[in-house]
Motif scaffolding. Structure first.
Motif, mmCIF file in Angstrom:
data_model
loop_
_atom_site.group_PDB
_atom_site.id
_atom_site.type_symbol
_atom_site.label_atom_id
_atom_site.label_comp_id
_atom_site.label_asym_id
_atom_site.label_seq_id
_atom_site.Cartn_x
_atom_site.Cartn_y
_atom_site.Cartn_z
ATOM 1 N N ASP A 282 -5.352 -8.562 10.428
ATOM 2 C CA ASP A 282 -5.783 -8.831 9.054
ATOM 3 C C ASP A 282 -5.743 -7.571 8.191
ATOM 4 O O ASP A 282 -5.349 -7.630 7.027
ATOM 5 N N VAL A 283 -6.144 -6.449 8.746
ATOM 6 C CA VAL A 283 -6.099 -5.180 8.011
ATOM 7 C C VAL A 283 -4.646 -4.774 7.778
ATOM 8 O O VAL A 283 -4.275 -4.352 6.676
ATOM 9 N N VAL A 284 -3.810 -4.932 8.795
ATOM 10 C CA VAL A 284 -2.400 -4.553 8.673
ATOM 11 C C VAL A 284 -1.700 -5.441 7.648
ATOM 12 O O VAL A 284 -0.859 -4.972 6.886
ATOM 13 N N ARG A 285 -2.061 -6.709 7.585
ATOM 14 C CA ARG A 285 -1.480 -7.597 6.561
ATOM 15 C C ARG A 285 -1.821 -7.098 5.157
ATOM 16 O O ARG A 285 -0.966 -7.130 4.260
ATOM 17 N N ALA A 286 -3.050 -6.663 4.956
ATOM 18 C CA ALA A 286 -3.452 -6.141 3.639
ATOM 19 C C ALA A 286 -2.668 -4.880 3.296
ATOM 20 O O ALA A 286 -2.224 -4.701 2.157
ATOM 21 N N VAL A 287 -2.472 -4.004 4.271
ATOM 22 C CA VAL A 287 -1.674 -2.792 4.063
ATOM 23 C C VAL A 287 -0.232 -3.183 3.736
ATOM 24 O O VAL A 287 0.371 -2.658 2.794
ATOM 25 N N ARG A 288 0.313 -4.124 4.493
ATOM 26 C CA ARG A 288 1.680 -4.615 4.255
ATOM 27 C C ARG A 288 1.847 -5.112 2.823
ATOM 28 O O ARG A 288 2.823 -4.773 2.150
ATOM 29 N N ASP A 289 0.891 -5.906 2.350
ATOM 30 C CA ASP A 289 0.986 -6.476 1.011
ATOM 31 C C ASP A 289 0.835 -5.405 -0.072
ATOM 32 O O ASP A 289 1.520 -5.452 -1.100
ATOM 33 N N ASP A 290 -0.036 -4.433 0.172
ATOM 34 C CA ASP A 290 -0.198 -3.306 -0.756
ATOM 35 C C ASP A 290 1.113 -2.521 -0.830
ATOM 36 O O ASP A 290 1.590 -2.171 -1.917
ATOM 37 N N ILE A 291 1.715 -2.271 0.324
ATOM 38 C CA ILE A 291 2.979 -1.535 0.355
ATOM 39 C C ILE A 291 4.054 -2.298 -0.401
ATOM 40 O O ILE A 291 4.826 -1.711 -1.161
ATOM 41 N N ARG A 292 4.115 -3.623 -0.228
ATOM 42 C CA ARG A 292 5.130 -4.402 -0.949
ATOM 43 C C ARG A 292 4.989 -4.208 -2.458
ATOM 44 O O ARG A 292 5.982 -3.988 -3.160
ATOM 45 N N ASN A 293 3.762 -4.283 -2.964
ATOM 46 C CA ASN A 293 3.529 -4.103 -4.403
ATOM 47 C C ASN A 293 4.000 -2.729 -4.869
ATOM 48 O O ASN A 293 4.630 -2.593 -5.921
ATOM 49 N N ARG A 294 3.716 -1.703 -4.090
ATOM 50 C CA ARG A 294 4.116 -0.341 -4.449
ATOM 51 C C ARG A 294 5.638 -0.177 -4.395
ATOM 52 O O ARG A 294 6.225 0.484 -5.245
ATOM 53 N N VAL A 295 6.265 -0.782 -3.386
ATOM 54 C CA VAL A 295 7.720 -0.710 -3.255
ATOM 55 C C VAL A 295 8.388 -1.439 -4.423
ATOM 56 O O VAL A 295 9.382 -0.949 -4.985
ATOM 57 N N GLU A 296 7.856 -2.589 -4.805
ATOM 58 C CA GLU A 296 8.415 -3.317 -5.952
ATOM 59 C C GLU A 296 8.340 -2.476 -7.223
ATOM 60 O O GLU A 296 9.295 -2.422 -8.004
ATOM 61 N N ARG A 297 7.214 -1.806 -7.431
ATOM 62 C CA ARG A 297 7.049 -0.936 -8.605
ATOM 63 C C ARG A 297 8.044 0.224 -8.552
ATOM 64 O O ARG A 297 8.686 0.549 -9.544
ATOM 65 N N LEU A 298 8.186 0.836 -7.379
ATOM 66 C CA LEU A 298 9.133 1.936 -7.211
ATOM 67 C C LEU A 298 10.559 1.458 -7.475
ATOM 68 O O LEU A 298 11.331 2.136 -8.169
ATOM 69 N N LEU A 299 10.909 0.305 -6.984
ATOM 70 C CA LEU A 299 12.254 -0.237 -7.185
ATOM 71 C C LEU A 299 12.526 -0.485 -8.664
ATOM 72 O O LEU A 299 13.615 -0.181 -9.162
ATOM 73 N N THR A 300 11.534 -0.995 -9.382
ATOM 74 C CA THR A 300 11.667 -1.203 -10.832
ATOM 75 C C THR A 300 11.892 0.135 -11.538
ATOM 76 O O THR A 300 12.753 0.244 -12.412
ATOM 77 N N GLU A 301 11.151 1.153 -11.129
ATOM 78 C CA GLU A 301 11.309 2.484 -11.724
ATOM 79 C C GLU A 301 12.694 3.060 -11.433
ATOM 80 O O GLU A 301 13.341 3.644 -12.298
ATOM 81 N N LEU A 302 13.169 2.884 -10.206
ATOM 82 C CA LEU A 302 14.494 3.400 -9.835
ATOM 83 C C LEU A 302 15.592 2.678 -10.613
ATOM 84 O O LEU A 302 16.566 3.301 -11.028
ATOM 85 N N ALA A 303 15.436 1.395 -10.821
ATOM 86 C CA ALA A 303 16.434 0.614 -11.561
ATOM 87 C C ALA A 303 16.496 1.050 -13.024
ATOM 88 O O ALA A 303 17.550 0.937 -13.650
ATOM 89 N N GLY A 304 15.393 1.564 -13.554
ATOM 90 C CA GLY A 304 15.343 1.976 -14.947
ATOM 91 C C GLY A 304 15.829 3.383 -15.194
ATOM 92 O O GLY A 304 15.969 3.810 -16.331
ATOM 93 N N GLN A 305 16.110 4.147 -14.127
ATOM 94 C CA GLN A 305 16.563 5.526 -14.287
ATOM 95 C C GLN A 305 18.024 5.556 -14.697
ATOM 96 O O GLN A 305 18.834 4.782 -14.192
ATOM 97 N N PRO A 306 18.379 6.452 -15.610
ATOM 98 C CA PRO A 306 19.790 6.566 -15.989
ATOM 99 C C PRO A 306 20.622 7.091 -14.824
ATOM 100 O O PRO A 306 20.140 7.861 -14.022
ATOM 101 N N GLU A 307 21.858 6.644 -14.776
ATOM 102 C CA GLU A 307 22.779 7.070 -13.695
ATOM 103 C C GLU A 307 23.212 8.497 -13.922
ATOM 104 O O GLU A 307 23.435 8.924 -14.997
#
Length: 136
Positions: free
Chosen positions: A111-136
């Motif tokens: 149960d604790v690991v699931r919460a960590v997993r879900d927190d990580i997913r949210n952070r990874v999604e935010r990071l991916l959005t930021e990376l997609a917005g960076q100029p090439e």
């Protein structure tokens, strides 16, 4: 050289948090981001509870192995995300660093690991959005 951004996830044992983050980024980004993970004191194997938690959401990290962090891997990465590696993480000028404060899943119930997993997913999604917005 690749035109894709590269992200390195680092935690002490490279057996839980960093492996889950790398698994999420590979799953969500496909081949648009180069994904790495490493640890300052790698374990012998990935945390089986982390493997199970990721399997529950359709992300397979069983093919990964904990790897030792080295300065070359840091230097080759555009973004380094630390998760409790402290001062063991080498610094390279021009590299973007983020520190994610996350519960260490080692020895934790599913149960604790699931919460960590879900927190990580949210952070990874935010990071991916930021990376997609960076100029090439």
């Amino acid at each position: 050289m690749s035109d894709k951004p590269s992200v390195l996830f680092v935690c002490v044992h490279n057996a839980g948090r960093s492996q889950m983050a790398a698994g999420w980024l590979r799953h969500l980004a496909g081949n648009t981001v180069e994904v790495r993970s490493a640890g300052s004191a790698p374990a012998d194997a990935i945390n089986p509870v982390a493997v199970e938690a990721m399997r529950e959401v359709g992300v397979d990290i069983t093919g990964e192995q904990p790897k030792l962090l080295d300065a070359g891997t840091v230097e080759a990465s555009d973004v380094v995300v630390t998760m409790g590696c402290g001062d063991a993480c080498p610094y390279h000028p021009g590299t973007r660093y983020e520190d994610w404060q996350l519960t260490d899943p080692a020895g934790q119930p599913i149960d604790v690991v699931r919460a960590v997993r879900d927190d990580i997913r949210n952070r990874v999604e935010r990071l991916l959005t930021e990376l997609a917005g960076q100029p090439e």
